[in-house]
Design an enzyme around this catalytic site. Structure first.
Site, short mmCIF file in Angstrom:
data_model
loop_
_atom_site.label_atom_id
_atom_site.label_comp_id
_atom_site.label_asym_id
_atom_site.label_seq_id
_atom_site.Cartn_x
_atom_site.Cartn_y
_atom_site.Cartn_z
N LYS A 39 0.83 -1.20 0.00
CA LYS A 39 0.00 0.00 0.00
C LYS A 39 0.87 1.26 0.00
O LYS A 39 2.07 1.18 0.31
CB LYS A 39 -0.93 -0.03 1.22
CG LYS A 39 -0.21 -0.12 2.56
CD LYS A 39 -1.15 -0.60 3.67
CE LYS A 39 -0.42 -0.66 4.99
NZ LYS A 39 -1.20 -1.35 6.03
N ARG A 136 -10.22 -0.66 15.10
CA ARG A 136 -10.25 0.09 13.84
C ARG A 136 -11.35 -0.52 12.97
O ARG A 136 -12.50 -0.14 13.09
CB ARG A 136 -8.86 0.05 13.20
CG ARG A 136 -8.67 1.03 12.07
CD ARG A 136 -7.21 1.12 11.62
NE ARG A 136 -6.66 -0.12 11.11
CZ ARG A 136 -5.40 -0.27 10.67
NH1 ARG A 136 -4.57 0.77 10.70
NH2 ARG A 136 -4.96 -1.42 10.22
N HIS A 166 -5.82 -7.93 13.25
CA HIS A 166 -4.62 -7.08 13.17
C HIS A 166 -4.16 -6.71 14.57
O HIS A 166 -4.96 -6.29 15.41
CB HIS A 166 -4.97 -5.82 12.37
CG HIS A 166 -3.79 -4.99 11.98
ND1 HIS A 166 -2.65 -5.51 11.40
CD2 HIS A 166 -3.56 -3.65 12.09
CE1 HIS A 166 -1.79 -4.54 11.16
NE2 HIS A 166 -2.31 -3.40 11.57
N ARG A 222 1.32 -11.08 7.09
CA ARG A 222 1.20 -9.87 6.26
C ARG A 222 2.41 -8.99 6.53
O ARG A 222 2.50 -8.33 7.56
CB ARG A 222 -0.11 -9.13 6.58
CG ARG A 222 -1.36 -10.00 6.37
CD ARG A 222 -2.64 -9.17 6.53
NE ARG A 222 -2.71 -8.48 7.80
CZ ARG A 222 -3.21 -8.98 8.92
NH1 ARG A 222 -3.71 -10.21 8.93
NH2 ARG A 222 -3.22 -8.26 10.03
N TYR A 267 14.79 31.13 2.72
CA TYR A 267 13.65 31.94 3.16
C TYR A 267 13.78 32.25 4.64
O TYR A 267 14.05 31.38 5.46
CB TYR A 267 12.34 31.17 2.94
CG TYR A 267 11.96 31.01 1.49
CD1 TYR A 267 11.62 32.12 0.71
CD2 TYR A 267 11.93 29.75 0.91
CE1 TYR A 267 11.25 31.95 -0.62
CE2 TYR A 267 11.57 29.57 -0.41
CZ TYR A 267 11.22 30.69 -1.17
OH TYR A 267 10.86 30.52 -2.48
N CYS A 314 13.40 24.46 1.36
CA CYS A 314 12.42 25.04 0.43
C CYS A 314 11.60 23.92 -0.21
O CYS A 314 11.80 22.75 0.08
CB CYS A 314 13.13 25.83 -0.67
SG CYS A 314 14.35 27.00 -0.07
N MET A 315 10.70 24.29 -1.10
CA MET A 315 9.83 23.29 -1.72
C MET A 315 10.63 22.27 -2.52
O MET A 315 10.36 21.07 -2.46
CB MET A 315 8.79 23.98 -2.62
CG MET A 315 7.77 23.01 -3.20
SD MET A 315 6.61 23.81 -4.32
CE MET A 315 5.64 24.78 -3.18
N ASP A 316 11.61 22.76 -3.28
CA ASP A 316 12.32 21.89 -4.22
C ASP A 316 13.82 21.81 -3.98
O ASP A 316 14.52 21.09 -4.69
CB ASP A 316 12.11 22.40 -5.66
CG ASP A 316 10.68 22.81 -5.90
OD1 ASP A 316 9.80 21.94 -5.80
OD2 ASP A 316 10.42 24.01 -6.14
C1 LIG Z 1 -0.38 -2.21 6.67
C2 LIG Z 1 -0.91 -3.44 7.24
C3 LIG Z 1 -0.06 -4.52 7.52
C4 LIG Z 1 1.45 -4.44 7.39
O1 LIG Z 1 1.95 -3.82 8.56
P1 LIG Z 1 3.51 -3.68 8.80
O2 LIG Z 1 3.60 -3.16 10.19
O3 LIG Z 1 4.02 -2.72 7.81
O4 LIG Z 1 4.10 -5.03 8.65
C5 LIG Z 1 -0.65 -5.70 7.95
N1 LIG Z 1 -1.98 -5.79 8.13
C6 LIG Z 1 -2.81 -4.76 7.90
C7 LIG Z 1 -4.28 -4.94 8.14
C8 LIG Z 1 -2.32 -3.55 7.48
O5 LIG Z 1 -3.14 -2.53 7.28
#
Ligand SMILES: *Cc1c(COP(=O)(O)O)cnc(C)c1O
Length: 393
Positions: A39, A136, A166, A222, A267, A314-316
């Protein structure tokens, strides 16, 4: 291969990615599947190349936050299994089904929408989300969870591919809360098994749990931050897996000068130069994810030494103090085009994402995901550049 014309770039070391996936897999049970969390543009590393490489290095699944990210992968021709970890609105679950994207399921409105989908051979694949203490997404109460699973299993348009939870504190040394979460999840898992329900992927671990408590992973880990070579926190057992940072952020000095006394830098002119002070300009700024909040705090590497960024970022662009390295150069112009490392190693020194995160009062996750998409990514395999990706050209 894409070109880029500004010397700022992120070098992505795919060999390090491979090492990290292997290290994590060694630490997990042999039969545990892996999902690579890609992600947020692959945690800033570039989602398409990270996804392709992760699949090549043996991960089974890709995880994204929302449906658009999944469709981006499908559009790039990636046909590996993808799970949307976050919310998908009822009106879009048909789109997920059509693109063979699995989605997190936890809401009544999603079940209702699924029941009105056309009944096709390829069903909507869902992973039911259980809230065991993250607070969550997910269903929390045991009876509600059981009822939701039963209804999903009885919906002909749905294939219940997984259930998952999670962990919220798996990256902390004290594992009491994680154990509680695991036990709550296990109660559901035991019930599911006793009913002989066919739900192939029951999963719980993130990176932190995969490192510290791999036995509490379930059928699939995950893996997010750790595949990028970053530890989820200072408290996880770093001895368990030998991770190598995948990303190096580099640029070069594009302008140098000896300042006049009392002249201001950037700046606000917060930095006032001493007579003949050597100052370099580097083409990276807050719009690249090099936060302005780092002004006056951050250092970069040049000629194998640490030097300060001076004045406001700065920005860039921003300016660096060349005084600590001027003795290494015969004349000021020799510094022009010298490599500057913002994040990563140069010579004996290393600037980590964690160092920058500490200065910003945040975590390495945010530093990585802040890296703007306008920075070109250069992918290296066996030390050779294999792909250059510049999202704006
Ligand atoms: C982002 C996410 C992960 C991965 O988490 P890490 O801490 O980067 O390993 C696993 N499960 C869910 C539901 C997530 O949103």
């Amino acid at each position: 291969m894409n070109q880029y014309y500004r010397p700022t770039r992120a070098e992505i070391n795919l060999d390090a990615l491979q090492n990290n996936i292997q290290e994590l897999r060694k630490n997990l049970n042999n039969s545990t599947k892996t999902l690579a969390s890609v992600k947020a543009n692959g945690y800033g590393h570039g989602v398409i190349e990270m996804s392709k490489a992760a699949i090549k290095y043996g991960v089974d699944y890709l995880g994204v936050a929302f449906l658009d990210e999944a469709l981006q992968l499908r559009r790039a021709g990636i046909n590996a299994p993808i799970l949307v970890l976050g919310y998908v609105a009822p009106q879009y679950i048909k789109l997920a089904m059509e693109h063979d994207v699995s989605i997190a399921f936890f809401a009544e409105e999603q079940l209702v929408a699924a029941a009105s989908l056309p009944q096709l051979k390829n069903k909507l694949k869902i992973h039911i989300k259980i809230d065991t203490g993250m607070g969550r997404l997910g269903i929390a109460a045991f009876e509600n969870i059981v009822q939701f699973i039963e209804r999903a299993l009885a919906t002909p348009q749905i294939e219940v591919e997984g259930i998952f939870t999670h962990y919220s504190k798996a990256d902390e040394a004290d594992k009491a809360y994680t154990e509680q979460q695991y036990n709550k999840f296990e109660r559901i898992v035991t019930y599911v098994r006793a009913q002989n329900w066919n739900i192939p992927i029951i999963h719980a671990a993130n990176s932190a749990a995969s490192i510290d408590t791999p036995a509490w992973s379930g059928d699939m880990a995950r893996l997010g931050i750790a595949i990028y070579g970053l530890y989820p926190s200072h408290e996880v057992n770093k001895q368990a897996v030998n991770l190598q940072p995948v990303l190096t952020l580099k640029t070069e000095v594009v302008h140098v000068k000896a300042m006049h006394e009392q002249s201001g830098i950037s700046y606000g002119a917060h930095h006032i130069a001493k007579q003949q002070e050597w100052v370099g300009t580097i083409p990276i700024g807050y719009a690249d994810g090099f936060s302005r909040m780092l002004s006056g705090k951050v250092e970069v590497l040049i000629a194998g030494e640490r030097v300060k960024v001076i004045g406001n970022i700065c920005m860039d662009q921003c300016m660096i103090d060349l005084e600590p390295v001027r003795h290494m150069f015969n004349c000021i112009d020799d510094i022009l085009h010298q490599e500057v490392v913002i994040i990563g190693q140069q010579g004996e020194h290393m600037i980590t994402m964690e160092e920058i995160a500490d200065k910003l009062g945040t975590i390495n996750y945010e530093v990585a995901t802040m890296l703007a998409s306008r920075i070109p990514r250069e992918y290296k395999e066996n030390g050779k550049i294999t792909v250059v990706s510049n999202s704006i050209l």
